[in-house]
Design a protein around this motif. Structure first.
Motif, mmCIF file in Angstrom:
data_model
loop_
_atom_site.group_PDB
_atom_site.id
_atom_site.type_symbol
_atom_site.label_atom_id
_atom_site.label_comp_id
_atom_site.label_asym_id
_atom_site.label_seq_id
_atom_site.Cartn_x
_atom_site.Cartn_y
_atom_site.Cartn_z
ATOM 1 N N LYS A 84 122.888 22.112 36.873
ATOM 2 C CA LYS A 84 123.263 21.111 37.968
ATOM 3 C C LYS A 84 124.680 21.744 38.440
ATOM 4 O O LYS A 84 124.645 21.827 39.587
ATOM 5 C CB LYS A 84 123.305 19.812 37.562
ATOM 6 N N CYS A 85 125.441 21.776 37.364
ATOM 7 C CA CYS A 85 127.011 21.950 37.981
ATOM 8 C C CYS A 85 127.308 23.464 38.115
ATOM 9 O O CYS A 85 128.106 23.736 38.933
ATOM 10 C CB CYS A 85 127.718 21.414 36.846
ATOM 11 N N ILE A 86 126.832 24.332 37.238
ATOM 12 C CA ILE A 86 126.918 25.867 37.686
ATOM 13 C C ILE A 86 126.270 26.538 38.331
ATOM 14 O O ILE A 86 126.405 27.465 39.153
ATOM 15 C CB ILE A 86 127.247 26.326 36.181
ATOM 16 N N CYS A 87 124.750 26.144 38.118
ATOM 17 C CA CYS A 87 123.493 27.134 38.720
ATOM 18 C C CYS A 87 123.081 26.618 40.065
ATOM 19 O O CYS A 87 122.180 27.132 40.546
ATOM 20 C CB CYS A 87 122.384 27.430 37.845
ATOM 21 N N LYS A 88 123.830 25.411 40.356
ATOM 22 C CA LYS A 88 123.327 24.805 41.836
ATOM 23 C C LYS A 88 121.824 24.540 41.739
ATOM 24 O O LYS A 88 121.331 24.589 42.758
ATOM 25 C CB LYS A 88 123.843 25.607 42.976
ATOM 26 N N GLY A 89 121.445 24.244 40.496
ATOM 27 C CA GLY A 89 119.988 23.597 40.549
ATOM 28 C C GLY A 89 119.013 24.815 40.388
ATOM 29 O O GLY A 89 117.700 24.367 40.213
ATOM 30 N N ASP A 90 119.576 25.966 39.995
ATOM 31 C CA ASP A 90 118.435 27.036 39.901
ATOM 32 C C ASP A 90 118.239 27.308 38.594
ATOM 33 O O ASP A 90 118.987 28.173 38.167
ATOM 34 C CB ASP A 90 119.125 28.214 40.705
ATOM 35 N N GLN A 91 117.253 26.880 37.868
ATOM 36 C CA GLN A 91 117.046 27.173 36.548
ATOM 37 C C GLN A 91 116.510 28.598 36.043
ATOM 38 O O GLN A 91 116.624 29.032 35.040
ATOM 39 C CB GLN A 91 115.817 26.394 36.110
ATOM 40 N N ASP A 92 116.367 29.604 37.398
ATOM 41 C CA ASP A 92 116.063 30.787 36.789
ATOM 42 C C ASP A 92 117.143 31.744 36.753
ATOM 43 O O ASP A 92 117.237 32.941 36.377
ATOM 44 C CB ASP A 92 115.190 31.269 37.950
ATOM 45 N N LYS A 93 118.419 31.162 36.861
ATOM 46 C CA LYS A 93 119.716 31.827 36.502
ATOM 47 C C LYS A 93 120.075 31.732 34.983
ATOM 48 O O LYS A 93 120.894 32.639 34.636
ATOM 49 C CB LYS A 93 120.939 31.218 37.242
ATOM 50 N N ILE A 94 119.450 31.223 34.407
ATOM 51 C CA ILE A 94 119.474 30.993 32.889
ATOM 52 C C ILE A 94 118.963 32.302 32.322
ATOM 53 O O ILE A 94 117.521 32.479 32.551
ATOM 54 C CB ILE A 94 118.940 29.663 32.103
ATOM 55 N N LYS A 95 119.561 33.049 31.448
ATOM 56 C CA LYS A 95 119.409 34.445 30.879
ATOM 57 C C LYS A 95 119.211 33.987 29.435
ATOM 58 O O LYS A 95 118.245 34.571 28.708
ATOM 59 C CB LYS A 95 120.217 35.359 31.276
ATOM 60 N N SER A 96 120.168 33.466 28.760
ATOM 61 C CA SER A 96 120.033 33.379 27.331
ATOM 62 C C SER A 96 120.932 31.943 27.137
ATOM 63 O O SER A 96 121.825 31.429 27.744
ATOM 64 C CB SER A 96 120.352 34.420 26.559
ATOM 65 N N ILE A 97 120.487 31.314 25.931
ATOM 66 C CA ILE A 97 121.187 30.101 25.428
ATOM 67 C C ILE A 97 121.489 30.183 24.048
ATOM 68 O O ILE A 97 120.552 30.590 23.000
ATOM 69 C CB ILE A 97 120.207 28.994 25.696
ATOM 70 N N SER A 98 122.551 29.659 23.544
ATOM 71 C CA SER A 98 122.901 29.607 22.137
ATOM 72 C C SER A 98 123.523 28.311 22.044
ATOM 73 O O SER A 98 124.348 27.814 22.923
ATOM 74 C CB SER A 98 123.670 30.681 21.609
ATOM 75 N N GLY A 99 123.229 27.733 20.994
ATOM 76 C CA GLY A 99 123.599 26.584 20.561
ATOM 77 C C GLY A 99 123.809 25.968 19.075
ATOM 78 O O GLY A 99 122.889 26.376 18.343
ATOM 79 N N ARG A 100 125.094 25.483 18.791
ATOM 80 C CA ARG A 100 125.306 25.083 17.488
ATOM 81 C C ARG A 100 125.369 23.533 17.147
ATOM 82 O O ARG A 100 126.176 22.852 17.863
ATOM 83 C CB ARG A 100 126.523 25.667 16.805
ATOM 84 N N PHE A 101 124.415 23.118 16.408
ATOM 85 C CA PHE A 101 124.258 21.521 16.266
ATOM 86 C C PHE A 101 125.307 21.052 15.443
ATOM 87 O O PHE A 101 125.187 21.527 14.159
ATOM 88 C CB PHE A 101 122.806 20.959 15.857
ATOM 89 N N LEU A 102 126.353 20.189 15.640
ATOM 90 C CA LEU A 102 127.618 19.940 14.849
ATOM 91 C C LEU A 102 127.499 18.639 14.344
ATOM 92 O O LEU A 102 128.114 18.203 13.239
ATOM 93 C CB LEU A 102 128.872 19.930 15.699
ATOM 94 N N LEU A 103 126.808 17.560 15.058
ATOM 95 C CA LEU A 103 126.623 16.304 14.456
ATOM 96 C C LEU A 103 125.554 15.818 15.443
ATOM 97 O O LEU A 103 125.082 16.231 16.424
ATOM 98 C CB LEU A 103 127.931 15.513 15.177
ATOM 99 N N HIS A 104 124.783 14.564 14.589
ATOM 100 C CA HIS A 104 123.661 13.952 15.197
ATOM 101 C C HIS A 104 124.329 12.918 16.392
ATOM 102 O O HIS A 104 125.309 12.683 16.631
ATOM 103 C CB HIS A 104 123.497 12.905 14.170
ATOM 104 N N VAL A 105 123.197 12.633 17.129
ATOM 105 C CA VAL A 105 123.332 11.774 18.257
ATOM 106 C C VAL A 105 122.346 10.638 18.332
ATOM 107 O O VAL A 105 121.170 10.916 17.664
ATOM 108 C CB VAL A 105 122.619 12.523 19.617
ATOM 109 N N TYR A 106 122.600 9.214 18.387
ATOM 110 C CA TYR A 106 121.726 8.369 18.240
ATOM 111 C C TYR A 106 121.265 8.000 19.739
ATOM 112 O O TYR A 106 121.971 8.091 20.674
ATOM 113 C CB TYR A 106 122.490 7.154 17.684
ATOM 114 N N PRO A 107 119.717 7.945 19.907
ATOM 115 C CA PRO A 107 119.238 7.636 21.080
ATOM 116 C C PRO A 107 120.093 6.501 21.838
ATOM 117 O O PRO A 107 120.283 5.487 20.956
ATOM 118 C CB PRO A 107 117.936 7.385 20.775
#
Length: 308
Positions: free
Chosen positions: A243-266
């Protein structure tokens, strides 16, 4: 539970996982999009309606890049099973996820998967497993994505045969950038509240771990209530970047890395902060109500321009 001394890590590393395949339709892609919050607060969101509806006469809906993370579970229908390694599945934690995308994901597809154990580490009180899943489009044979999934199995360590803890990985060095959160003001910030039923919707995409739905299982694992899937939180964060960086263009994403640090409650509010760095974005996601960081990582983009 302690691991049996009979567990042989070298045999585990040589284990051959069977090739698997599965098919998905655009209904699955749309359900996933709703599961990671698309159109949750604006049913006709101009950036996201395309993930759930044939907007402006488009022939097929578009697919979020993080949908590829589901291929890890599709490729291992029996879960993270390694011969001889016993653990309590209620104590499994998802540590990291890396996704590399080679082409936009089709809205309907038959996918073939190849899986290998890419890493195994003894941390005394826990074992760390790294799985690699390569997913191919059956019709063309094209590689769609590579997933690298790191899981922590609490209570499954202590299998080393010597005083030096066993550790092996075949991941290429420096493939995933080490993320250091900048001290300067973020380039962009996006706030998005999860629904109280978020985990119940997300689980319909295939991750049925009861930790995310059963209050008793959640308490056994040390949580006051069922928690949100880590990959769901990742989906929220990548949606913010699109939304904020790719201006709505999902095809700009090349790779994704994420480290899960803590839980989230719904029901909690996720605040994703973004900094431009090199050819991509460093990001950090916090829970607003508890002021705690729950996720951080890096997203590499195609065609990041200085106009941003």
């Amino acid at each position: 539970m302690a691991v049996s001394s009979e567990f042989d890590p070298s045999l585990a590393l040589s284990h051959k996982f069977p090739d698997t395949s599965h098919s998905y339709t655009e209904r699955d892609a749309a359900l996933y999009a709703l599961g990671v919050g698309a159109c949750a607060w604006d049913a006709v969101d101009s950036d996201e309606l395309k993930y759930v509806y044939h907007e402006n006469g488009q022939e097929f809906i578009k697919v979020l890049p993080t949908f590829a993370a589901l291929f890890t579970f599709n490729s291992m229908p029996n879960g993270f099973v390694i011969p001889g390694l016993e653990y309590d599945p209620r104590l499994l934690l998802h540590g990291q996820q890396y996704i590399e995308l080679y082409k936009p994901l089709p809205s309907n597809c038959h996918v073939n998967h190849k899986v290998c154990l890419a890493g195994l580490h003894d941390k005394a009180k826990a074992a760390i497993l790294e799985f690699e899943t390569k997913s191919y489009e059956k019709e063309s044979g094209d590689l769609l994505s590579v997933n690298r999934t790191t899981v922590y199995l609490r209570g499954a360590g202590g299998f080393s045969k010597s005083s030096k803890p066993f550790s092996y990985t075949n991941y290429p060095r420096n493939q995933v950038p080490t993320v250091k959160i900048p001290e300067n003001k973020p380039f962009s910030v996006f706030e998005d509240r999860t629904q109280p039923s978020q985990a119940l919707v997300y689980r319909l995409s295939g991750d049925y771990n009861p930790l995310h739905s059963d209050p008793m299982i959640a308490k056994v694992a040390g949580f006051s209530q069922p928690i949100l899937h880590g990959l769901c939180t990742l989906g929220f964060a990548v949606r913010a970047i699109i939304k904020c960086i790719c201006k709505g263009d999902q095809d700009k994403i090349k790779s994704i890395s994420g480290r899960f640090l803590l839980h989230v409650y719904p029901g909690e509010t996720l605040v994703t902060e973004m900094w431009l760095e090199g050819s991509g974005v460093i990001y950090r996601t916090l829970v607003k109500e508890r002021k705690r960081t729950v996720l951080s990582g890096y997203v590499e983009l195609r065609g990041l321009t200085s106009s941003l």
